[in-house]
Design a protein around this motif. Structure first.
Motif, PDB file in Angstrom:
ATOM      1  N   GLU A  80      11.199   0.385   5.455  1.00 37.43           N
ATOM      2  CA  GLU A  80      10.476   0.812   4.663  1.00 37.43           C
ATOM      3  C   GLU A  80      11.049   2.164   5.278  1.00 37.43           C
ATOM      4  OE1 GLU A  80       6.988   2.015   7.847  1.00 37.43           O
ATOM      5  OE2 GLU A  80       7.639   0.101   7.695  1.00 37.43           O
ATOM      6  N   GLY A  81      11.427   2.619   5.902  1.00 33.37           N
ATOM      7  CA  GLY A  81      12.429   4.457   5.917  1.00 33.37           C
ATOM      8  C   GLY A  81      13.277   4.608   4.465  1.00 33.37           C
ATOM      9  N   SER A  82      14.340   2.902   4.528  1.00 35.49           N
ATOM     10  CA  SER A  82      14.683   3.055   4.159  1.00 35.49           C
ATOM     11  C   SER A  82      14.930   2.652   2.700  1.00 35.49           C
ATOM     12  CB  SER A  82      15.916   1.406   4.155  1.00 35.49           C
ATOM     13  OG  SER A  82      16.794   1.773   5.787  1.00 35.49           O
ATOM     14  N   VAL A  83      14.437   2.795   1.997  1.00 36.39           N
ATOM     15  CA  VAL A  83      13.197   2.411   0.512  1.00 36.39           C
ATOM     16  C   VAL A  83      13.001   3.638   0.625  1.00 36.39           C
ATOM     17  CG1 VAL A  83      11.478   1.546  -1.038  1.00 36.39           C
ATOM     18  CG2 VAL A  83      12.460  -0.395   0.469  1.00 36.39           C
ATOM     19  N   GLN A  84      12.241   4.650   1.105  1.00 37.68           N
ATOM     20  CA  GLN A  84      11.728   5.785   1.178  1.00 37.68           C
ATOM     21  C   GLN A  84      12.811   6.901   0.883  1.00 37.68           C
ATOM     22  OE1 GLN A  84       8.842   6.313   4.893  1.00 37.68           O
ATOM     23  NE2 GLN A  84       6.862   5.460   3.254  1.00 37.68           N
ATOM     24  N   ARG A  85      14.025   6.944   1.409  1.00 42.31           N
ATOM     25  CA  ARG A  85      15.008   7.878   1.685  1.00 42.31           C
ATOM     26  C   ARG A  85      15.690   7.531   0.308  1.00 42.31           C
ATOM     27  NH1 ARG A  85      14.913   6.124   6.639  1.00 42.31           N
ATOM     28  NH2 ARG A  85      16.980   4.813   7.211  1.00 42.31           N
ATOM     29  N   ALA A  86      15.525   5.434  -0.264  1.00 41.39           N
ATOM     30  CA  ALA A  86      16.816   5.545  -1.587  1.00 41.39           C
ATOM     31  C   ALA A  86      15.734   6.240  -2.451  1.00 41.39           C
ATOM     32  CB  ALA A  86      16.503   4.655  -1.333  1.00 41.39           C
ATOM     33  N   ILE A  87      14.097   6.679  -2.366  1.00 44.51           N
ATOM     34  CA  ILE A  87      13.514   6.990  -3.831  1.00 44.51           C
ATOM     35  C   ILE A  87      13.316   8.245  -3.512  1.00 44.51           C
ATOM     36  CG2 ILE A  87      11.073   7.546  -3.942  1.00 44.51           C
ATOM     37  CD1 ILE A  87      10.498   4.354  -2.755  1.00 44.51           C
ATOM     38  N   LYS A  88      13.933   9.213  -2.320  1.00 45.95           N
ATOM     39  CA  LYS A  88      14.012  10.886  -2.426  1.00 45.95           C
ATOM     40  C   LYS A  88      14.890  10.604  -3.290  1.00 45.95           C
ATOM     41  CE  LYS A  88      10.804  11.827   1.771  1.00 45.95           C
ATOM     42  NZ  LYS A  88      10.967  12.419   3.230  1.00 45.95           N
ATOM     43  N   LYS A  89      16.424   9.860  -3.056  1.00 46.07           N
ATOM     44  CA  LYS A  89      17.379  10.154  -3.449  1.00 46.07           C
ATOM     45  C   LYS A  89      16.989  10.385  -5.148  1.00 46.07           C
ATOM     46  CE  LYS A  89      20.347   8.861   0.331  1.00 46.07           C
ATOM     47  NZ  LYS A  89      21.569   7.879   1.090  1.00 46.07           N
ATOM     48  N   GLN A  90      16.753   9.035  -5.258  1.00 48.36           N
ATOM     49  CA  GLN A  90      16.292   8.919  -7.171  1.00 48.36           C
ATOM     50  C   GLN A  90      15.906   9.809  -7.649  1.00 48.36           C
ATOM     51  OE1 GLN A  90      19.015   6.432  -8.168  1.00 48.36           O
ATOM     52  NE2 GLN A  90      17.499   5.366  -9.568  1.00 48.36           N
ATOM     53  N   GLN A  91      14.752  10.375  -7.377  1.00 47.78           N
ATOM     54  CA  GLN A  91      13.998  11.122  -7.459  1.00 47.78           C
ATOM     55  C   GLN A  91      14.729  12.510  -7.692  1.00 47.78           C
ATOM     56  OE1 GLN A  91      10.350  10.685  -4.769  1.00 47.78           O
ATOM     57  NE2 GLN A  91       8.685   9.731  -6.314  1.00 47.78           N
ATOM     58  N   ALA A  92      15.053  12.897  -6.598  1.00 47.10           N
ATOM     59  CA  ALA A  92      15.877  14.440  -7.163  1.00 47.10           C
ATOM     60  C   ALA A  92      17.090  14.458  -7.910  1.00 47.10           C
ATOM     61  CB  ALA A  92      16.595  14.769  -5.599  1.00 47.10           C
ATOM     62  N   LEU A  93      17.626  13.522  -8.448  1.00 45.98           N
ATOM     63  CA  LEU A  93      18.440  13.403  -9.802  1.00 45.98           C
ATOM     64  C   LEU A  93      17.603  12.541 -10.693  1.00 45.98           C
ATOM     65  CD1 LEU A  93      21.331  10.919  -7.879  1.00 45.98           C
ATOM     66  CD2 LEU A  93      21.049  12.966  -8.525  1.00 45.98           C
ATOM     67  N   GLY A 111       0.825  -1.293  -0.188  1.00 50.33           N
ATOM     68  CA  GLY A 111      -0.060  -0.626   0.032  1.00 50.33           C
ATOM     69  C   GLY A 111       0.640   1.042  -0.097  1.00 50.33           C
ATOM     70  N   MET A 112       2.057   1.103   0.627  1.00 53.80           N
ATOM     71  CA  MET A 112       2.778   2.469   0.745  1.00 53.80           C
ATOM     72  C   MET A 112       3.800   2.276  -0.643  1.00 53.80           C
ATOM     73  SD  MET A 112       4.639   1.806   4.464  1.00 53.80           S
ATOM     74  CE  MET A 112       6.016   3.005   4.217  1.00 53.80           C
ATOM     75  N   PHE A 113       3.830   1.403  -1.032  1.00 54.30           N
ATOM     76  CA  PHE A 113       4.702   1.627  -1.988  1.00 54.30           C
ATOM     77  C   PHE A 113       3.752   1.112  -3.731  1.00 54.30           C
ATOM     78  CE2 PHE A 113       7.799   0.647   0.759  1.00 54.30           C
ATOM     79  CZ  PHE A 113       8.593   2.119   0.761  1.00 54.30           C
ATOM     80  N   GLY A 114       3.041   0.157  -3.734  1.00 52.75           N
ATOM     81  CA  GLY A 114       2.385  -0.364  -5.256  1.00 52.75           C
ATOM     82  C   GLY A 114       3.230  -0.623  -5.873  1.00 52.75           C
ATOM     83  N   ASP A 115       4.061  -1.162  -5.381  1.00 55.41           N
ATOM     84  CA  ASP A 115       5.115  -2.324  -6.623  1.00 55.41           C
ATOM     85  C   ASP A 115       5.399  -3.450  -5.324  1.00 55.41           C
ATOM     86  OD1 ASP A 115       7.677  -3.093  -6.907  1.00 55.41           O
ATOM     87  OD2 ASP A 115       7.077  -2.046  -8.642  1.00 55.41           O
ATOM     88  N   TRP A 116       4.974  -4.678  -5.854  1.00 49.73           N
ATOM     89  CA  TRP A 116       5.794  -5.760  -4.655  1.00 49.73           C
ATOM     90  C   TRP A 116       6.585  -5.557  -4.868  1.00 49.73           C
ATOM     91  CZ3 TRP A 116       3.022  -7.758  -1.635  1.00 49.73           C
ATOM     92  CH2 TRP A 116       1.598  -7.068  -1.801  1.00 49.73           C
ATOM     93  N   GLN A 117       7.803  -6.080  -5.953  1.00 44.33           N
ATOM     94  CA  GLN A 117       8.931  -5.713  -5.505  1.00 44.33           C
ATOM     95  C   GLN A 117       9.401  -4.674  -4.105  1.00 44.33           C
ATOM     96  OE1 GLN A 117      11.158  -5.492  -9.300  1.00 44.33           O
ATOM     97  NE2 GLN A 117      10.384  -7.168 -10.354  1.00 44.33           N
ATOM     98  N   LEU A 118       9.548  -3.212  -4.383  1.00 44.52           N
ATOM     99  CA  LEU A 118       9.992  -2.896  -3.801  1.00 44.52           C
ATOM    100  C   LEU A 118       9.384  -3.082  -2.259  1.00 44.52           C
ATOM    101  CD1 LEU A 118       9.122   1.125  -5.641  1.00 44.52           C
ATOM    102  CD2 LEU A 118      11.276  -1.034  -5.256  1.00 44.52           C
ATOM    103  N   ALA A 119       8.561  -3.134  -2.085  1.00 47.40           N
ATOM    104  CA  ALA A 119       7.589  -3.882  -0.887  1.00 47.40           C
ATOM    105  C   ALA A 119       9.039  -4.866  -0.058  1.00 47.40           C
ATOM    106  CB  ALA A 119       5.687  -4.629  -1.147  1.00 47.40           C
ATOM    107  N   LEU A 120       9.177  -5.571  -0.928  1.00 41.90           N
ATOM    108  CA  LEU A 120       9.581  -6.691  -0.622  1.00 41.90           C
ATOM    109  C   LEU A 120      10.939  -6.912  -0.387  1.00 41.90           C
ATOM    110  CD1 LEU A 120       8.877  -9.858  -3.333  1.00 41.90           C
ATOM    111  CD2 LEU A 120       8.767 -10.148  -0.686  1.00 41.90           C
TER     112      LEU A 120
END
Length: 490
Positions: free
Chosen positions: A190-203, A174-183
């Motif tokens: 979840e916090g680590s994945v969220q921070r990685a997403i923000k880094k990618q989005q910033a770039l 529900g948070m990520f809308g993607d089973w690979q990211l959920a795994l």
């Protein structure tokens, strides 16, 4: 095998004692053996005859293809014996997991996740103390209502841990809308994945699993490739020269609701099950008695549930041999055992108390029932809240100068020692001391110890077999230590 011919199971730590005043309990008082509606009314007509086909039909997570997947396929592909051992262990639980996934509309390859987490061993404990088939840390387990008490740890329970794991995975999807990211979040947080997403989005870069993997530790990078490798092997076993055993598409076990305390050894004997098979289905129980109210469930193979009911109706002995004792003051085990009329080793072994440890006031001890103890079940409050806190029992020598108002009893009380010890240390033949006399005293130095940590360490130290997948460590980079064969109860 008839019950009369069955050898009496023995508790690995200490045999359950004989009791002298336990009331007889009828089957109707002890358990409710009504089959759940989903089992009693199950319709197999629209299901495949092999559970593996049902698993494959529900694959829904997009495939991952990269070198890491190839590496994992190479590792698993040359270890067919390991795969078959894991499959054999998981065959008890797989139907239940698949059933729960389908009820929720979740991808069925998630039923293979315990293959990666624990090799389908509900007794598995990682060096980071993640526990159970789904490898829950203590705090995360509490977040998902997995109780961890003196009497049981729901992180090891088949029903409770599966429900919690699927709840957690649903939340992450529900948070990520993607089973690979959920795994990835299940493994990395979840916090680590969220921070990685923000880094990618910033770039301005993609945020799929493969793109985010540049930020992941090696363990998480390999986590989804491991599952993909197992998914591929289960999907096409013939390509890997693997003959999977047929798994019947039907429940392996049913739930029995307990309404009275019952010893683990008695429950296994009534069900005509070896102790290792009983504990494989009921690994959450940490003591030789199954306490708690009617919400406490026992799992039994379907055929054995009927045997359990039949044998219970004939049972003439006590169901429970144990009661709870609340410690009133911090004491050594030897002193407590003397008061209770027990051997110290019995108290230590059943309560997992190492040598040179004291028991903290307010703790709960499990003790054998006897003619001196009341014959009643352990209360629900104690079963759900009981704690055992122990302290290191070490000493240091001090000198004490006796004043004119002192006596041996008062000095002993002040320093938490006995009069006999004071006399022994100072070669005193009488119970009197003189003003100005100097006494040598061995004063206890106590350090509070987490008994749960000691219990986990004991389980790891006594595990008969260790599994290490060195190429691919488990969560937080820690290696699973899996007790593959048997358990605390043999």
């Amino acid at each position: 095998m008839c019950l009369a011919d069955a050898p009496a199971p023995v508790f690995a730590l200490v045999s359950a004692p004989e009791t002298t005043n336990s009331a007889q309990v009828t089957a109707s008082q002890a358990v409710n053996l009504e089959l759940p509606a989903d089992v009693a009314n199950f319709d197999y007509t629209d299901k495949t005859t092999d559970l593996w086909e049902r698993v494959r039909a529900g694959y829904a997570i997009p495939d991952l293809e990269n070198q890491l997947v190839a590496n994992q396929l190479a590792w698993y592909g040359t270890r067919t014996e390991y795969i078959l051992r894991t499959v054999q262990r998981g065959s008890r639980y797989l139907y239940h997991v698949v059933e729960e996934l389908e009820k929720r509309g979740m991808p069925t390859e998630l039923a293979l996740l315990p293959f990666i987490e624990s090799a389908f061993n509900p007794q598995a404990i990682s060096t980071a103390k993640a526990t159970g088939m789904w490898q829950f840390m203590a705090a995360t387990g509490r977040d998902f209502n997995l109780k961890q008490t003196m009497f049981k740890d729901d992180r090891r329970g088949v029903l409770d841990s599966t429900d919690a794991a699927l709840n957690y995975l649903e939340k992450l999807y529900g948070m990520f809308g993607d089973w690979q990211l959920a795994l990835a979040a299940y493994n990395w947080g979840e916090g680590s994945v969220q921070r990685a997403i923000k880094k990618q989005q910033a770039l301005g870069l993609p945020i799929d699993f493969q793109s985010l993997s540049v930020h992941m530790p090696n363990e998480t990078k390999n986590y989804l490739p491991k599952l993909q490798a197992v998914k591929n092997i289960i999907g096409n076993p013939e390509q890997f020269n693997l003959a999977l055993p047929k798994l019947n598409n039907q429940p392996y076990f049913v739930s029995v609701e307990k309404t009275r305390d019952i010893d683990v050894r008695v429950a296994a004997q009534l069900a005509e099950l070896p102790m290792d098979e009983f504990t494989a289905l009921n690994p959450q129980f940490s003591r030789p008695v199954i306490a708690g109210g009617s919400n406490t469930k026992i799992l039994l193979p379907t055929d054995n549930a009927a045997l359990f009911k039949e044998n219970l109706n004939k049972w003439q002995g006590p169901l429970s041999s144990w009661s709870a004792h609340t410690v009133q003051k911090t004491e050594r085990v030897e002193a407590l055992a003397t008061k209770l009329g027990l051997k110290p080793e019995v108290v230590r072994e059943v309560n997992f108390i190492p040598a040179k440890m004291m028991v903290k006031a307010g703790s709960t001890l499990l003790v054998p029932k006897s003619s001196k103890t009341p014959d009643h079940d352990i209360s629900l409050e104690i079963a759900e809240k009981a704690q055992l806190v122990i302290e290191k029992n070490s000493t240091r020598q001090v000198s004490y100068k006796v004043s004119k108002h002192d006596n041996l009893a008062g000095i002993a009380k002040r320093f938490r020692v006995s009069v006999a010890e004071l006399k022994s240390w100072n070669q005193l033949k009488r119970d009197s001391v003189a003003n100005g006399q100097t006494l040598r005293i061995q004063t206890p130095v106590v350090t509070r110890v987490n008994q749960t940590s000691i219990l986990a360490s004991t389980r790891r130290a006594t595990a008969p077999k260790i599994v290490r997948h060195t190429a691919t460590p488990t969560r937080n980079g820690k290696t699973i230590v899996a007790n593959l064969k048997a358990t605390r109860f043999k």
